[in-house]
Design a protein around this motif. Structure first.
Motif, PDB file in Angstrom:
ATOM      1  N   VAL A 133       0.929   8.654   4.506  1.00 59.51           N
ATOM      2  CA  VAL A 133       0.389   7.298   4.692  1.00 59.51           C
ATOM      3  C   VAL A 133      -0.246   7.165   6.079  1.00 59.51           C
ATOM      4  CG1 VAL A 133       0.942   4.826   4.667  1.00 59.51           C
ATOM      5  CG2 VAL A 133       2.088   6.382   3.076  1.00 59.51           C
ATOM      6  N   MET A 134       0.328   7.876   7.060  1.00 59.53           N
ATOM      7  CA  MET A 134      -0.176   7.765   8.438  1.00 59.53           C
ATOM      8  C   MET A 134      -1.511   8.488   8.650  1.00 59.53           C
ATOM      9  SD  MET A 134       3.293   8.469  10.615  1.00 59.53           S
ATOM     10  CE  MET A 134       2.468   8.627  12.201  1.00 59.53           C
ATOM     11  N   LEU A 137      -4.759   6.725   9.027  1.00 57.70           N
ATOM     12  CA  LEU A 137      -4.654   5.770  10.144  1.00 57.70           C
ATOM     13  C   LEU A 137      -4.890   6.485  11.471  1.00 57.70           C
ATOM     14  CD1 LEU A 137      -1.534   3.694   9.019  1.00 57.70           C
ATOM     15  CD2 LEU A 137      -3.954   3.053   8.891  1.00 57.70           C
ATOM     16  N   ARG A 151       2.835   0.819  10.864  1.00 53.05           N
ATOM     17  CA  ARG A 151       2.094   0.289   9.714  1.00 53.05           C
ATOM     18  C   ARG A 151       2.428   1.069   8.440  1.00 53.05           C
ATOM     19  NH1 ARG A 151      -4.379  -0.431   9.388  1.00 53.05           N
ATOM     20  NH2 ARG A 151      -4.221  -1.350  11.453  1.00 53.05           N
ATOM     21  N   ALA A 152       2.561   2.385   8.555  1.00 53.41           N
ATOM     22  CA  ALA A 152       2.881   3.207   7.379  1.00 53.41           C
ATOM     23  C   ALA A 152       4.259   2.843   6.829  1.00 53.41           C
ATOM     24  CB  ALA A 152       2.824   4.689   7.752  1.00 53.41           C
ATOM     25  N   MET A 155       3.994  -0.317   4.910  1.00 50.39           N
ATOM     26  CA  MET A 155       3.341  -0.121   3.607  1.00 50.39           C
ATOM     27  C   MET A 155       4.298   0.523   2.608  1.00 50.39           C
ATOM     28  SD  MET A 155       0.536  -1.514   3.741  1.00 50.39           S
ATOM     29  CE  MET A 155       0.635  -2.577   5.152  1.00 50.39           C
ATOM     30  N   ALA A 183       0.459   3.007  -1.189  1.00 55.05           N
ATOM     31  CA  ALA A 183       0.758   2.620   0.207  1.00 55.05           C
ATOM     32  C   ALA A 183      -0.296   3.193   1.151  1.00 55.05           C
ATOM     33  CB  ALA A 183       2.150   3.113   0.599  1.00 55.05           C
ATOM     34  N   ARG A 184      -0.700   4.427   0.878  1.00 49.35           N
ATOM     35  CA  ARG A 184      -1.706   5.086   1.726  1.00 49.35           C
ATOM     36  C   ARG A 184      -3.023   4.299   1.689  1.00 49.35           C
ATOM     37  NH1 ARG A 184      -3.409  10.932  -0.237  1.00 49.35           N
ATOM     38  NH2 ARG A 184      -3.825   9.647  -2.061  1.00 49.35           N
ATOM     39  N   ALA A 187      -2.640   0.885   3.503  1.00 50.79           N
ATOM     40  CA  ALA A 187      -2.504   0.979   4.966  1.00 50.79           C
ATOM     41  C   ALA A 187      -3.851   0.793   5.653  1.00 50.79           C
ATOM     42  CB  ALA A 187      -1.912   2.340   5.340  1.00 50.79           C
ATOM     43  N   GLU A 189      -5.913  -1.397   4.963  1.00 50.11           N
ATOM     44  CA  GLU A 189      -6.208  -2.836   4.857  1.00 50.11           C
ATOM     45  C   GLU A 189      -7.506  -3.094   4.071  1.00 50.11           C
ATOM     46  OE1 GLU A 189      -5.963  -3.743   9.108  1.00 50.11           O
ATOM     47  OE2 GLU A 189      -3.989  -4.617   8.678  1.00 50.11           O
TER      48      GLU A 189
END
Ligand SMILES: Nc1ncnc2c1ncn2[C@@H]1O[C@H](COP(=O)(O)OP(=O)(O)OP(=O)(O)O)[C@@H](O)[C@H]1O
Ligand SMILES: [Mg+2]
Length: 291
Positions: A133-134, A137, A151-152, A155, A183-184, A187, A189
């Motif tokens: 997920v990170m 980002l 943030r990850a 999410m 979620a990824r 993240a 947005e």
């Protein structure tokens, strides 16, 4: 009447402009055409998706559903027509009245608010759920590591997987992997999420947990376009159902109108096939018989 006195002040003019852009479709597709070699796969698609609208796209295999979604995410080029995202033309720019291919940077800028989730979850096997997920980002958004992690984690919590951050994909069920993939995407947005058959690679008992997450997203006001064979989900959640057949939108409307009242023969046949495939119980003349 005094035209000047009736003019909005500049502050309220800005508000009006905001209101107009909010009211404009988030996605606006006009006469979209796409061919692979000799085969025209999209043959003039017009589609508007409003803010917070959930559009479910159904249709036979090969009808162009994935190609349409991929064009909306600029994963595929298109040959003719327009795809506008929040008013901006995707894939091309206009110079002296002529259309030219946009640069990669320009395409990325226009699609930055489009998130996509695929049938195959496409997680990195050598990274934990949290690291998956990170990743964007850090690399795309260039967030500091601490902020990306925060943030990850948030999410993963949104998709009910706060406790699985350290797990590697091989140790997660298909449903969990797909929730990590959601979620990824979240993240970043996005303003709109595109889903291409997000549950069709899953064992039946895992489908519900992914649909649950998607329902919650819809309730929270996320704009969504979902290619799906989950007619129950479409009936419950969609504001609009779109039936694509042979590269064209053959029918679109509210779920009730599409599922119950549509007279279009190809749609009726498609739905009949679906119901036949999914019927496992039929009432015989004298008794109920499992098939
Ligand atoms: N990269 C490609 N090169 C050549 N033909 C392609 C390519 N991608 C898709 N096609 C063809 O375009 C048509 C539409 O494909 P698409 O994947 O959009 O259908 P679909 O509605 O998503 O089908 P399914 O329900 O099976 O996923 C099909 O005939 C397919 O074979
Ligand atoms: Mg497809």
């Amino acid at each position: 009447m005094n035209a000047i006195a009736d003019m909005p002040s500049s502050a309220s003019a800005a508000n009006l402009a905001d209101a107009a852009s909010t009211a404009a479709p988030l996605i606006d597709v006009h006469d979209l055409r796409k061919r692979f070699g000799d085969v025209e796969v999209l043959r003039g698609v017009d589609l508007q998706i409003a803010r917070s609208e959930v559009v479910c796209i159904i249709g036979p295999s090969g009808s162009g559903k994935s190609t349409l979604l991929r064009c909306l995410a600029a994963l595929e080029t298109y040959d003719h027509g327009e795809v506008r995202i929040e008013g901006e033309l995707l894939g091309y720019s206009e110079r002296n009245g002529k259309r030219v291919r946009a640069s990669h940077g320009e395409i990325n800028r226009v699609r930055r608010n489009v998130g996509m989730v695929f049938q195959q979850f496409n997680l990195w096997p050598h990274m934990s759920a949290l690291e998956n997920v990170m990743e964007a980002l850090l690399r795309v958004r260039r967030l500091p590591r601490d902020e990306a992690r925060r943030r990850a984690n948030a999410m993963l919590e949104t998709v009910g997987l706060a406790h699985k951050g350290d797990a590697y994909p091989a140790r997660l069920s298909g449903g969990q992997q797909q929730r990590v993939a959601i979620a990824r995407a979240l993240a970043m947005e996005p303003h709109i999420m595109l889903f291409d058959e997000p549950t069709s690679a899953l064992d039946p008992e895992l489908v519900g947990e992914v649909l649950q997450v998607m329902k919650q997203l819809a309730r929270d006001g996320m704009t969504m376009a979902v290619v799906t064979h989950e007619m129950g989900f479409a009936a419950q959640v969609a504001d609009k159902v779109v039936f694509i057949d042979q590269g064209r939108i053959a029918v679109q409307g509210k779920p009730r109108d599409v599922f119950h009242d549509a007279a279009q023969p190809r749609l009726r046949q498609f739905l009949q096939n679906y119901f036949d495939r999914n019927a496992f119980w039929t009432r015989g003349a004298d008794d109920a018989q499992p098939l």
